[in-house]
Design a protein around this motif. Sequence first.
Motif, PDB file in Angstrom:
ATOM      1  N   SER A 297       6.893   8.998  -2.628  1.00 27.92           N
ATOM      2  CA  SER A 297       5.782   8.556  -1.766  1.00 27.92           C
ATOM      3  C   SER A 297       5.948   8.834  -0.446  1.00 27.92           C
ATOM      4  O   SER A 297       4.822   9.203   0.228  1.00 27.92           O
ATOM      5  N   ALA A 298       7.038   8.752   0.371  1.00 30.88           N
ATOM      6  CA  ALA A 298       7.193   9.130   1.676  1.00 30.88           C
ATOM      7  C   ALA A 298       6.762  10.632   2.047  1.00 30.88           C
ATOM      8  O   ALA A 298       6.214  10.919   2.754  1.00 30.88           O
ATOM      9  N   PHE A 299       7.347  11.492   0.972  1.00 39.08           N
ATOM     10  CA  PHE A 299       6.915  12.788   1.412  1.00 39.08           C
ATOM     11  C   PHE A 299       5.581  13.147   1.063  1.00 39.08           C
ATOM     12  O   PHE A 299       5.045  14.236   1.656  1.00 39.08           O
ATOM     13  N   GLN A 300       4.871  12.573  -0.175  1.00 40.98           N
ATOM     14  CA  GLN A 300       3.521  12.885  -0.372  1.00 40.98           C
ATOM     15  C   GLN A 300       2.826  12.304   0.779  1.00 40.98           C
ATOM     16  O   GLN A 300       1.748  13.105   0.879  1.00 40.98           O
ATOM     17  N   ILE A 301       3.294  11.202   1.620  1.00 40.05           N
ATOM     18  CA  ILE A 301       2.392  10.822   2.686  1.00 40.05           C
ATOM     19  C   ILE A 301       2.558  12.255   3.688  1.00 40.05           C
ATOM     20  O   ILE A 301       1.394  12.513   4.314  1.00 40.05           O
ATOM     21  N   ILE A 302       3.633  12.764   3.979  1.00 39.44           N
ATOM     22  CA  ILE A 302       3.656  13.807   5.080  1.00 39.44           C
ATOM     23  C   ILE A 302       3.038  15.058   4.577  1.00 39.44           C
ATOM     24  O   ILE A 302       2.165  15.791   5.393  1.00 39.44           O
TER      25      ILE A 302
ATOM     26  N   VAL B 167       7.380   2.453   4.329  1.00 36.98           N
ATOM     27  CA  VAL B 167       7.909   3.069   2.986  1.00 36.98           C
ATOM     28  C   VAL B 167       9.484   2.578   3.006  1.00 36.98           C
ATOM     29  O   VAL B 167      10.142   2.665   2.092  1.00 36.98           O
ATOM     30  N   GLY B 168      10.063   2.491   4.219  1.00 36.75           N
ATOM     31  CA  GLY B 168      11.322   1.930   4.267  1.00 36.75           C
ATOM     32  C   GLY B 168      12.400   3.217   4.515  1.00 36.75           C
ATOM     33  O   GLY B 168      12.031   4.188   4.759  1.00 36.75           O
ATOM     34  N   LEU B 169      13.711   2.550   4.910  1.00 33.74           N
ATOM     35  CA  LEU B 169      14.590   3.793   5.685  1.00 33.74           C
ATOM     36  C   LEU B 169      14.998   4.764   4.764  1.00 33.74           C
ATOM     37  O   LEU B 169      15.133   5.987   4.970  1.00 33.74           O
ATOM     38  N   VAL B 170      15.345   4.347   3.503  1.00 35.37           N
ATOM     39  CA  VAL B 170      15.824   5.329   2.353  1.00 35.37           C
ATOM     40  C   VAL B 170      14.745   6.413   2.037  1.00 35.37           C
ATOM     41  O   VAL B 170      15.183   7.354   2.106  1.00 35.37           O
ATOM     42  N   PRO B 171      13.700   5.744   1.634  1.00 35.12           N
ATOM     43  CA  PRO B 171      12.580   6.961   1.153  1.00 35.12           C
ATOM     44  C   PRO B 171      12.230   7.821   2.421  1.00 35.12           C
ATOM     45  O   PRO B 171      12.187   9.072   2.310  1.00 35.12           O
ATOM     46  N   PHE B 172      12.402   7.272   3.485  1.00 35.56           N
ATOM     47  CA  PHE B 172      12.232   8.161   4.962  1.00 35.56           C
ATOM     48  C   PHE B 172      13.221   9.078   5.073  1.00 35.56           C
ATOM     49  O   PHE B 172      13.046  10.288   5.286  1.00 35.56           O
ATOM     50  N   ALA B 173      14.412   8.626   4.835  1.00 42.58           N
ATOM     51  CA  ALA B 173      15.566   9.620   4.947  1.00 42.58           C
ATOM     52  C   ALA B 173      15.541  10.585   3.834  1.00 42.58           C
ATOM     53  O   ALA B 173      15.923  11.606   4.209  1.00 42.58           O
ATOM     54  N   GLY B 174      15.142  10.108   2.930  1.00 41.88           N
ATOM     55  CA  GLY B 174      15.146  11.267   1.605  1.00 41.88           C
ATOM     56  C   GLY B 174      14.115  12.544   1.976  1.00 41.88           C
ATOM     57  O   GLY B 174      14.350  13.502   1.853  1.00 41.88           O
TER      58      GLY B 174
ATOM     59  N   THR C  87       0.675  -1.109  -0.017  1.00 42.19           N
ATOM     60  CA  THR C  87      -0.001  -0.130   0.013  1.00 42.19           C
ATOM     61  C   THR C  87       0.780   1.126   0.065  1.00 42.19           C
ATOM     62  O   THR C  87       0.479   2.159  -0.663  1.00 42.19           O
ATOM     63  N   ALA C  88       1.878   1.308   0.736  1.00 42.77           N
ATOM     64  CA  ALA C  88       2.680   2.500   0.960  1.00 42.77           C
ATOM     65  C   ALA C  88       3.497   2.482  -0.347  1.00 42.77           C
ATOM     66  O   ALA C  88       3.759   3.700  -1.172  1.00 42.77           O
ATOM     67  N   LEU C  89       3.957   1.308  -1.017  1.00 38.79           N
ATOM     68  CA  LEU C  89       4.456   1.557  -2.457  1.00 38.79           C
ATOM     69  C   LEU C  89       3.713   2.242  -3.624  1.00 38.79           C
ATOM     70  O   LEU C  89       4.204   2.947  -4.265  1.00 38.79           O
ATOM     71  N   VAL C  90       2.297   1.796  -3.635  1.00 38.04           N
ATOM     72  CA  VAL C  90       1.702   2.265  -4.394  1.00 38.04           C
ATOM     73  C   VAL C  90       0.896   3.635  -4.326  1.00 38.04           C
ATOM     74  O   VAL C  90       0.093   4.346  -4.844  1.00 38.04           O
ATOM     75  N   PHE C  91       1.153   4.162  -3.114  1.00 43.11           N
ATOM     76  CA  PHE C  91       0.718   5.667  -2.705  1.00 43.11           C
ATOM     77  C   PHE C  91       0.912   6.666  -3.640  1.00 43.11           C
ATOM     78  O   PHE C  91       0.095   7.443  -3.860  1.00 43.11           O
TER      79      PHE C  91
END
Length: 752
Positions: A341-346, A393-400, A178-182
């Motif tokens: 995707s991580a930043f779009q969630i934020i 979303v994983g560590l790398v996307p979150f760090a980005g 779900t996080a991947l296709v967000f």
Amino acid sequence: MAIAIGAMVGAGIFILPGVAYMAVNGPAVVLAFLLAGILILPAAFSASEMATAMPEDGGSYVFVERGMGPLLGTIAGVGNWFMLSFKGALALVGGVPYLVFIAPGIAEYIIPLAVALAIFFTVINIVSAKSAGSLQFAIVGVMIVALGYFIVGGVPSIVPEQTAGAWNFGSGGLLAATALVFISYAGVIKISAVAEEVKDPGKTIPRAMIGSLVLTTALYVAVVYVAVGVIDIPAAIEAGDLQSDGEGPIMALAAEQVLGPIGTAVIVAAALLALASTANAGLLSASRFPFAMARDGLAPPSFERVSDRFSTPVLSVAVSGGVVALMIIFLPIDQVAKFGSAFQIIVFILVNLALIGFREGAIDEYDPVFTSPLYPWMQTFGIVSGLLVLTQVGLVPFAGAAFITAVSIAYFYLYVRPRTDREGAARTGVRKNVGETALKRTTDLFDERRRYDTLVAVTDDTPPETSAQMLRLAVEISDSRGGDITVGTFKRVPPRTFTAGDTTSPRIDPPEWAVNATTSPVGIDDDSRSDGGVQEGAGALSNVTFRETETEDPGRAVVEYASFHEEDFIMLERRVEELYEPYRRGLNKYVLKNAPCAVLLVEDRGFDGADEIAVATNSGTYDPVKLLVANEIAEGTGATLTLLQTVPADASDERRAVVQEYHDNLRRILTVDADSRVLETDDRVEGLSRFAESADLLVTTTQRRGLQGAVFGRPGDRLVDSVDCSAVMVQPPDKRQSGLIQRAIIDRMFNR
């Protein structure tokens, strides 16, 4: 709606189904697409409401900036600009598998072709947003027809065994998928980024935003269900048609099996159009963020200029297009897509928070045509579910995403903050709520009309003049309330190995300094005189008792006496020397730390009545007890109160208005005449002392003593030391229970 659908339908549906299939390890990828659409619904409702109230270019940036303030607005604006640019660049090179599928020999020219397309879409957006919108409408129309053709043609060929478990909530990795296709739904609120150019935004924007989300979600679910049902993904990976992680032209492979050569060509063309659509919509929306930020003073003003010829923000569009081209040439777009995707969630979380900020901030100008249903539960669900998905979303996307946030914060403090004084509706609302809470506490305290008993504690070191001044002040405080006053003389004696019994506090004759201690005669309790009479020269009052206590530890004795007799105030001489000796155990420090009631520290500079009493707050709102003390002294002396409070020199109009309104309401609660001065200064002590200098008495708040005071500072003590008049420093009975974080927040809301 075309812009929103075009921004969503792109790489998500044509590239991610295979990758998400492997993440969830089965056909539950269909459910992952459905869940993602449901989780985004709260942000769509929130954005729709705010867009109808503020039809301005900028979209989510405008909502967050107006609702939560320029700092979070800058994060949303800069982040959206970069993320949309990243998504546009990804879309332009994301068609590689489909181009290679029909023409393997052109793979080496993908980067030049992608750059050329970026320049082409940049020119289109510079010439006219209307032209861009028209092109977008045509692309979306062709794409939907092609996907509809795929669904209709593919349904008869679905293999039931391959779709078994498509709706299984227990599938492992469902949240990760779900996080991947967000990111596939990231364009849902992009229509609001061009709201200023939309006709009748009050009706058009909610319909387009909600309608595009519902339509896109249904389209995604149907397309993915058919694709999973007609192609054996593990077999395709084993045959080399898809990569091991599921990436590849999965839609082309599915079309090849059920639609034949013509159908495959149609789907490949639709895929390329979808990717172009995503790039065009992303560039169109991304270019509006620097435009809107410049208009608010958060970006250089050159980004705000609109071409007289094309009526578009040329520089904003050109820079956005240039950034997309540079990303295509130099950056690893596949990695950028993962943390996009991580930043779009934020951003979606911030959008939901922004709506809460507007609703709770009670902003008069906020008048949306459309209102979100189920407020605030809808927004709370969006925030909580967003945070949950963010953990997947994983560590790398979150760090980005964290890195982009850090860059945005640095940019805000280096460029934006010196140029703007606005604040968000949420902060204004919090400040109002803090003020209203303080007003209620003050009103409740004044309405009690209860008596207050006072212990005036003197020691061998207390000068007679200071003792007399403390007694005068105690009389003024208790006069209208009918409270009793105890003057306790605490004499230090050497340590004793054996004691005959507990410490006692016998009554004594009033000392010489107490005979004429007040401007109006002080009544002496009959029982306090050895002859049983009334002190000559005293008036009709009989509320003062004198006692003497011999003790090895005066501080402990004062606290124990006040506790046993349930005193409401302890009045002490302020001892400046304790301020600069962090590790010394002094009388002031011990009583302030352990007192069961309010403590009044008196700085004696010859108080003999007052015409003006200055009441200053060094941080946060006025404590009700401090106001009560000042009010009672003023009532007894006939003085006028002056409320003094500072705000920063660059404080926003909203902050100044809220603080002034708070002062006006306080003046209605007080029972004496009161003036108000809200001082705009960055040096709180200097500003307060300048206006308190003309007063006859200063009433302020106690400060931290010892090591805490050395670390965090003592502006209250510096204020008292900077004026020539007498002063009373008040520590309310509950002061010791206030947490550091709570004090810091209130201070930030009202003073800094």
